[in-house]
Design an enzyme around this catalytic site. Sequence first.
Site, mmCIF file in Angstrom:
data_model
loop_
_atom_site.group_PDB
_atom_site.id
_atom_site.type_symbol
_atom_site.label_atom_id
_atom_site.label_comp_id
_atom_site.label_asym_id
_atom_site.label_seq_id
_atom_site.Cartn_x
_atom_site.Cartn_y
_atom_site.Cartn_z
ATOM 1 N N LEU A 46 28.443 31.626 6.622
ATOM 2 C CA LEU A 46 29.769 31.956 6.093
ATOM 3 C C LEU A 46 30.172 33.301 6.675
ATOM 4 C CD1 LEU A 46 28.985 31.033 2.369
ATOM 5 C CD2 LEU A 46 30.099 29.583 4.085
ATOM 6 N N ILE A 59 24.994 35.159 6.437
ATOM 7 C CA ILE A 59 26.294 35.820 6.572
ATOM 8 C C ILE A 59 26.600 36.000 8.052
ATOM 9 C CG2 ILE A 59 27.602 37.929 6.071
ATOM 10 C CD1 ILE A 59 27.102 36.238 3.567
ATOM 11 N N LYS A 60 27.746 35.464 8.435
ATOM 12 C CA LYS A 60 28.153 35.531 9.842
ATOM 13 C C LYS A 60 28.909 36.834 10.078
ATOM 14 C CE LYS A 60 29.402 31.690 12.777
ATOM 15 N NZ LYS A 60 30.371 30.618 12.945
ATOM 16 N N ILE A 61 28.421 37.576 11.059
ATOM 17 C CA ILE A 61 28.948 38.918 11.326
ATOM 18 C C ILE A 61 29.391 38.961 12.792
ATOM 19 C CG2 ILE A 61 28.311 41.377 11.446
ATOM 20 C CD1 ILE A 61 27.859 40.645 8.650
#
Length: 219
Positions: free
Chosen positions: A56, A87-89
Amino acid sequence: MKLFIDTADLNEIKEIASWGILDGVTTNPTLLAKCGRSFQEVVDEIFTLVDGPISLEVVSEKAEEMVVEAKQIISKIPQKYRKNIAIKIPMNPEGLKAVKRLCKEGVKTNVTLIFSANQALLAAKAGATFVSPFIGRLDDNGQEGMQLIEEIMEIFCNYDIPTEVIVASIRHPIHVIESARLGADIATVPPEILRKMVKHPLTDAGIKSFLKDWEKIKK
Ligand code: E4P
């Protein structure tokens, strides 16, 4: 090689998860926007459909804000599914700072929009769980996307780097075969490509002729 599905389309995730071949899901704001439903609604359902890493993406631009946004996302997911959150960064200096912070707190991260081996190396150094090199967009831009996967795999193997490589921005089934031949950890594949992977005209013709011949002998 693990296979993730690259979509936020719940019907597609449900159907393809039922094939028993899915190891995770990747989403991004563009994919989520296509669903026409709220972020939270879609995300809540995805966690019930696939037991594996679900990526996400944060949309904040400063490291501090990315960390806060990541924690907000995590806090809204039921406890029993939190182990699956990645967590997509985005890949930039602020993203790296956020990855470092989240890594220290035990949060899985997927550094996205990777277009060079140096970016992958830096993301891994910051503690990323996953890196997502976008090969299709490189191909679109006149560069050989698969060469990037080869370089990253070589570097990560040389140093036993534990960060997993997710081949992203896949455009056709050959990209998946090439990813597997290069030893990539994961390919994240759009549903339409997964549907192409499962099909072969000779399989269909074979099934048809076996059924036809069975009709002749079944009595
Ligand atoms: C990966 O996580 C991304 O969601 C995705 O692969 C991007 O692909 P695109 O280049 O087709 O948008």
